[in-house]
Design a protein around this motif. Structure first.
Motif, short mmCIF file in Angstrom:
data_model
loop_
_atom_site.label_atom_id
_atom_site.label_comp_id
_atom_site.label_asym_id
_atom_site.label_seq_id
_atom_site.Cartn_x
_atom_site.Cartn_y
_atom_site.Cartn_z
N ALA A 149 -0.13 3.17 -4.88
CA ALA A 149 -0.47 2.19 -3.85
C ALA A 149 -1.19 0.99 -4.46
O ALA A 149 -2.08 1.15 -5.29
CB ALA A 149 -1.38 2.85 -2.81
N LEU A 187 -3.02 -2.95 -3.19
CA LEU A 187 -3.96 -3.29 -2.12
C LEU A 187 -3.26 -3.98 -0.95
O LEU A 187 -3.86 -4.17 0.10
CB LEU A 187 -5.09 -4.17 -2.66
CG LEU A 187 -6.02 -3.53 -3.69
CD1 LEU A 187 -7.11 -4.50 -4.11
CD2 LEU A 187 -6.65 -2.25 -3.16
N THR A 234 0.82 -1.22 0.00
CA THR A 234 0.00 0.00 0.00
C THR A 234 0.85 1.27 0.00
O THR A 234 0.35 2.36 -0.25
CB THR A 234 -0.95 0.03 1.22
OG1 THR A 234 -0.17 -0.27 2.37
CG2 THR A 234 -2.06 -0.99 1.09
#
Ligand code: GLN
Length: 517
Positions: free
Chosen positions: A56, A58, A49
């Protein structure tokens, strides 16, 4: 000679209706957006992230990411069943493609946003959009040809080139865009090309006036709704019994596997019940037999994709970790091997289709069922090269990339024998009022094949690659051979649907001259 001007929808280019090229381009952009986004998905989910140049991710584990990926790639195709039903019973294929394309633009558009709700919403919309577009655009290709027109198979092969051109361009371009501008620019690009697809489709409507139109139920005295078919289930003991057994098995799957599988099995139970009732209601034995042979051919489809789709999983990992990818001092990136399939399709599609058409005109065996069974065998032989690769690796700790190239070449020739052929075959055999549903069931079968591929690929960590690759060769060659052995009775069930295929255009032209003279 007649000087009458042909209407737009009868105009031709290179011997094929212009409508084919409109559908070709629409599907090309749709596949660009689908494969472009698919290529990013797992990477985006597993990227941290913070701290990545591409923005970013996940931050998921690869197990979590692969699980979602597996469900997603299956669901896009399973949703082709409701997509086909909506076309057959509510709006027709042409409008279904339009609505699907609009939903796809929205879905890819939402994925440009960085919030997690946008991620799930975007994926959901893409699943719905593909479900509406993919089966119905394929059925529309079939609608461009009259029964018995020998150009149909070749038309599907050309359409198939469009699919793979989209996939090839996507895998080449999307990665570059992400490297420069980040994940969401990549998703955005998928959205922009889908808008191009939509514009192209709307522009091309004048070439498609005669295909994909909704057939009003009230015009057909034998029309029967899905609701009525389901209610008739309760007065059909055999079908009801079979459905109950399937439903109980689904419940067991729900309990012992997980709710996702349980729901999937329940959905497939409902579809199986519907198919049984449609079979029962079909009004001639010829229709019934053709319906049956189509469903049987879908077994080949599941097995084919179950083996073929190792490409993105096990074979991809094998390329990355076990293959010597050095060429003149340059290490070829693993992802580039994923383009081989699309590249080979573009190179060989018309040659393979032309070969079969010539064979047919000479009166030699060239039925779709034969081609499909042979496709499984050829693809299976492709895995023999992976067996050689695995043997070389076990001996020397690395394996040559030539094995991969040969494997993908055989896989592609196999794919060309089965995939465009199956699309065309469905449009020849399915009863007109269930044409889209049957196309949907076909794509759902390919989706299930994808899921099988994932399960087989995962088991390589227990059994080793050599065992898995050898097992695939043996299994697929045996299945293909079995289908060839029962070819005669299977062909009998088609009631000669392909026996009459001939050069209608040529005949029409001759008839035209005679009439004019
Ligand atoms: N690669 C082909 C496509 O994208 C076939 C996919 C499938 O039938 N599941 O259309």
């Amino acid at each position: 000679m007649s000087t009458a001007i042909k209407p737009e929808h009868q105009k031709e280019l290179f011997g094929q209706p212009i409508g084919l090229y409109i559908l070709f381009l629409t599907e090309m952009w749709e596949r660009f957006s689908y494969y472009g986004m698919r290529a990013l998905l797992v990477l985006y989910m597993t990227t941290a992230t913070i701290g990545d140049d591409r923005g970013a991710g996940l931050g998921w584990t690869s197990k979590e990411a692969l699980a979602l990926y597996g469900w997603y790639t299956m669901l896009v195709y399973v949703m082709s069943i409701p997509g086909g039903m909506i076309a057959d019973k509510l709006i027709g294929q042409k409008k279904a493609v339009l609505v699907g394309a609009i939903i796809l633009c929205l879905g890819h558009g939402v994925l440009v946003l960085t919030d997690i709700w946008a991620f799930y919403t975007g994926l959901g919309l893409v699943i719905l959009g593909v479900g509406l577009l993919k089966p119905n655009i394929s059925t529309m290709v079939g609608g461009l040809y009259k029964d018995g027109d020998i150009r149909r198979d070749k038309g599907f092969s050309i359409f198939y080139i469009g699919i793979n051109l989209g996939s090839l361009l996507a895998t080449m371009i999307v990665g570059l865009v992400v490297a420069k501008w980040g994940w969401h620019a990549g998703f955005g690009l998928a959205g922009i090309v889908m808008v191009l697809g939509l514009i192209n489709y709307i522009y091309g409507q004048k070439y498609l006036t005669h295909v994909g139109n909704f057939i009003e139920a009230k015009d057909d005295p034998n029309e029967i709704s899905y609701g009525k078919l389901y209610s008739k289930l309760f007065s059909s003991p055999i079908q009801l019994g079979f459905t109950t057994v399937l439903a109980i098995l689904s419940g067991i799957g729900w309990y012992y596997l997980d709710w996702g599988y349980g729901l999937l099995f329940l959905f497939l139970t409902a579809i199986a019940a519907l198919l049984m009732m449609i079979y029962k209601e079909l009004d001639s034995q010829a229709y019934k037999d053709r319906f049956l042979v189509l469903l049987l051919s879908f077994i080949m489809v599941i097995i084919f994709w179950g083996a073929f789709e190792q490409a993105g999983g096990l074979m991809n990992l094998y390329t990355e970790t076990n293959t010597d990818r050095m060429l003149f001092g340059w290490e070829i990136p693993t992802v580039m091997f994923q383009s081989l399939n699309a590249g080979f399709i573009i190179l060989f599609a018309t040659a393979v289709a032309g070969y079969w058409a010539k064979r047919k005109l000479k009166g030699k065996e060239a039925s779709s069922l034969f081609k499909m069974a042979l496709g499984i065998i050829i693809m299976g032989f492709g895995f023999l090269f992976m067996v050689f690769a695995a043997m070389e690796f076990e001996k020397s700790g690395t394996s040559s990339m030539i094995w991969l190239v040969l494997a993908y070449l055989f896989h592609t020739i196999g794919e060309l024998c089965i995939s465009p052929v199956a699309l065309s075959f469905i449009t020849k055999l399915a009863p007109v009022k269930y044409a889209s549903l049957m196309m949907g069931v076909y794509f759902a079968a390919t989706g299930l094949g994808n899921k099988v591929a994932g399960i087989v690929g995962e088991s390589a960590s227990d059994y080793g690659e050599l065992t898995i690759f050898s097992g695939i060769v043996i299994f697929t060659v045996i299945i293909g051979a079995l289908f060839i052995m029962i070819l005669k009775p299977l062909k009998r069930l088609t009631h000669g649907v392909e026996d009459q295929e001939r050069d209608l255009k040529h005949e029409e032209a001759e008839g035209f001259e005679l009439a004019d003279n």
